[in-house]
Design a protein around this motif. Structure first.
Motif, mmCIF file in Angstrom:
data_model
loop_
_atom_site.group_PDB
_atom_site.id
_atom_site.type_symbol
_atom_site.label_atom_id
_atom_site.label_comp_id
_atom_site.label_asym_id
_atom_site.label_seq_id
_atom_site.Cartn_x
_atom_site.Cartn_y
_atom_site.Cartn_z
ATOM 1 N N VAL A 85 0.833 -1.208 0.000
ATOM 2 C CA VAL A 85 0.000 0.000 0.000
ATOM 3 C C VAL A 85 0.866 1.256 0.000
ATOM 4 N N GLU A 86 1.884 1.271 0.857
ATOM 5 C CA GLU A 86 2.733 2.466 0.964
ATOM 6 C C GLU A 86 3.542 2.698 -0.304
ATOM 7 N N SER A 87 4.148 1.650 -0.852
ATOM 8 C CA SER A 87 4.984 1.835 -2.035
ATOM 9 C C SER A 87 4.154 2.232 -3.252
ATOM 10 N N LEU A 88 2.953 1.653 -3.393
ATOM 11 C CA LEU A 88 2.112 2.021 -4.532
ATOM 12 C C LEU A 88 1.599 3.453 -4.405
ATOM 13 N N ALA A 89 1.298 3.890 -3.185
ATOM 14 C CA ALA A 89 0.866 5.271 -2.994
ATOM 15 C C ALA A 89 1.972 6.236 -3.398
ATOM 16 N N ALA A 90 3.207 5.891 -3.029
ATOM 17 C CA ALA A 90 4.338 6.740 -3.403
ATOM 18 C C ALA A 90 4.567 6.719 -4.913
ATOM 19 N N ALA A 91 4.459 5.543 -5.508
ATOM 20 C CA ALA A 91 4.645 5.437 -6.961
ATOM 21 C C ALA A 91 3.558 6.214 -7.703
ATOM 22 N N ARG A 92 2.354 6.195 -7.151
ATOM 23 C CA ARG A 92 1.253 6.955 -7.755
ATOM 24 C C ARG A 92 1.585 8.446 -7.732
ATOM 25 N N ALA A 93 2.098 8.904 -6.596
ATOM 26 C CA ALA A 93 2.462 10.311 -6.475
ATOM 27 C C ALA A 93 3.627 10.676 -7.398
ATOM 28 N N ALA A 94 4.488 9.684 -7.668
ATOM 29 C CA ALA A 94 5.647 9.929 -8.533
ATOM 30 C C ALA A 94 5.327 9.712 -10.005
ATOM 31 N N GLY A 95 4.130 9.220 -10.315
ATOM 32 C CA GLY A 95 3.725 9.024 -11.701
ATOM 33 C C GLY A 95 4.200 7.740 -12.334
ATOM 34 N N CYS A 96 4.532 6.724 -11.514
ATOM 35 C CA CYS A 96 5.003 5.456 -12.091
ATOM 36 C C CYS A 96 4.336 4.249 -11.420
ATOM 37 N N GLU A 97 3.071 4.396 -11.060
ATOM 38 C CA GLU A 97 2.372 3.328 -10.351
ATOM 39 C C GLU A 97 2.271 2.057 -11.181
ATOM 40 N N ASP A 98 1.946 2.189 -12.475
ATOM 41 C CA ASP A 98 1.776 0.993 -13.308
ATOM 42 C C ASP A 98 3.052 0.163 -13.345
ATOM 43 N N TRP A 99 4.197 0.842 -13.476
ATOM 44 C CA TRP A 99 5.471 0.117 -13.503
ATOM 45 C C TRP A 99 5.698 -0.633 -12.198
ATOM 46 N N LEU A 100 5.516 0.048 -11.057
ATOM 47 C CA LEU A 100 5.798 -0.613 -9.786
ATOM 48 C C LEU A 100 4.793 -1.730 -9.504
ATOM 49 N N ARG A 101 3.539 -1.520 -9.862
ATOM 50 C CA ARG A 101 2.534 -2.566 -9.655
ATOM 51 C C ARG A 101 2.926 -3.840 -10.409
ATOM 52 N N ALA A 102 3.360 -3.678 -11.667
ATOM 53 C CA ALA A 102 3.780 -4.841 -12.466
ATOM 54 C C ALA A 102 5.029 -5.490 -11.872
ATOM 55 N N ASP A 103 5.953 -4.675 -11.368
ATOM 56 C CA ASP A 103 7.186 -5.206 -10.795
ATOM 57 C C ASP A 103 6.896 -6.006 -9.522
ATOM 58 N N ALA A 119 12.956 9.693 2.947
ATOM 59 C CA ALA A 119 12.995 11.113 2.567
ATOM 60 C C ALA A 119 12.237 11.348 1.271
ATOM 61 N N LEU A 120 12.350 10.413 0.315
ATOM 62 C CA LEU A 120 11.625 10.548 -0.944
ATOM 63 C C LEU A 120 10.115 10.530 -0.701
ATOM 64 N N LEU A 121 9.654 9.599 0.135
ATOM 65 C CA LEU A 121 8.221 9.529 0.411
ATOM 66 C C LEU A 121 7.723 10.806 1.077
ATOM 67 N N ASP A 122 8.532 11.358 1.981
ATOM 68 C CA ASP A 122 8.163 12.633 2.588
ATOM 69 C C ASP A 122 7.989 13.710 1.521
ATOM 70 N N GLU A 123 8.919 13.756 0.565
ATOM 71 C CA GLU A 123 8.830 14.741 -0.513
ATOM 72 C C GLU A 123 7.575 14.542 -1.354
ATOM 73 N N LEU A 124 7.165 13.268 -1.514
ATOM 74 C CA LEU A 124 5.992 12.953 -2.326
ATOM 75 C C LEU A 124 4.678 13.122 -1.556
ATOM 76 N N GLY A 125 4.778 13.408 -0.267
ATOM 77 C CA GLY A 125 3.570 13.597 0.528
ATOM 78 C C GLY A 125 2.959 12.307 1.019
ATOM 79 N N VAL A 126 3.753 11.238 1.068
ATOM 80 C CA VAL A 126 3.286 9.935 1.555
ATOM 81 C C VAL A 126 4.014 9.612 2.850
ATOM 82 N N ALA A 127 3.276 9.367 3.911
ATOM 83 C CA ALA A 127 3.895 9.064 5.196
ATOM 84 C C ALA A 127 4.679 7.757 5.101
ATOM 85 N N PRO A 128 5.981 7.769 5.376
ATOM 86 C CA PRO A 128 6.823 6.571 5.197
ATOM 87 C C PRO A 128 6.836 5.663 6.431
ATOM 88 N N HIS A 129 5.679 5.171 6.834
ATOM 89 C CA HIS A 129 5.611 4.338 8.037
ATOM 90 C C HIS A 129 6.427 3.052 7.882
#
Length: 255
Positions: free
Chosen positions: A177-195, A231-241
């Motif tokens: 959930v956390e990684s996909l939310a960050a990828a969505r914010a970064a504009g590469c969700e489809d790539w990470l979901r497939a990976d 730090a990247l997730l913080d920049e993307l606005g996703v809490a890096p729990h």
């Protein structure tokens, strides 16, 4: 004792999980009674006026309540349980609570841990069972459609295994959930979901070994990596729990 169709089963709790299991028991030919303060209607289930009334003639009592109600549910029926009956606690709770329930009931007790969502699986939800009543639970419920693996002789053994498994399954879910939310914010969700999907498809014993051994051998380097990820997730606005929890685990391994 082995009775299939005609088995008398009482359910304490007829919420989503209880209602699904009750419906399957009815379909299997069991005589089913139930108690739930919300008084829901489940086809084929005799809705009792109280918890003691529901269990008064039962061969097996199944408790499907919230963790906070597990002990109180057992206390409410302890004096009404028929001699020779079996009490099974199917609640998701700690081993300590399961042991407390076992001490309350004056009949054989089975600690039952459900290992998959009940909706869609019903009575066939895979389960672990432990405690002095585990074997009898399997003998009585398997002919009705239950899937039971006995994992220990003590109350709490089944609950502990489920919760240990949950550390992985729920932790994995949180990481996804956390990684996909960050990828969505970064504009590469489809790539990470497939990976992620490919990694899960190819998972085997060797991958498990690499994950465990690699975390120990490369802990110090991976601390830096996961601090950067946090730090990247913080920049993307996703809490890096999860990312920050990984840093803590890796630091412990490094020390």
């Amino acid at each position: 004792m082995r009775r299939a169709p005609g088995q008398r089963v009482a359910l304490l709790g007829l919420g989503e999980a209880g209602a699904a299991i009750a419906a399957d028991l009815v379909a299997a030919g069991a005589e089913v009674s139930g108690w739930d303060p919300a008084r829901p209607s489940v086809a084929g289930v005799r809705l009792a006026g109280s918890a003691p009334e529901a269990v008064a003639e039962a061969d097996v009592v199944l408790s499907l309540n919230a963790q906070s109600a597990a002990v109180s549910a057992a206390e409410s029926v302890a004096a009404a349980l028929p001699r020779g009956s079996l009490y099974a606690d199917l609640n998701t709770t700690s081993a300590t609570v399961k042991r407390a329930v076992a001490e309350v009931v004056p009949v054989p007790f089975a600690d039952v841990a459900l290992l998959a969502p009940v909706p869609g699986n019903g009575l066939a939800t895979p389960s672990f069972a432990s405690g002095p009543g585990a074997e009898r639970y399997a003998e009585l419920m398997t002919p009705l459609g239950a899937r039971v693996e006995i994992v220990g002789a003590e109350p709490g053994d089944a609950a502990a295994r489920k919760l240990l498994r949950s550390v992985f399954t729920k932790g994995l879910a949180a990481a996804v959930v956390e990684s996909l939310a960050a990828a969505r914010a970064a504009g590469c969700e489809d790539w990470l979901r497939a990976d992620i999907a490919q990694t899960l498809r190819e998972a085997d014993d060797a991958l498990l070994e690499r994950l465990e051994r690699g975390s120990v051998e490369h802990a110090r380097r991976r601390v830096d990596e996961m601090e950067s990820a946090s730090a990247l997730l913080d920049e993307l606005g996703v809490a890096p729990h999860v990312a920050r929890a990984s840093v803590a685990v890796l630091r412990d391994l490094a020390e």
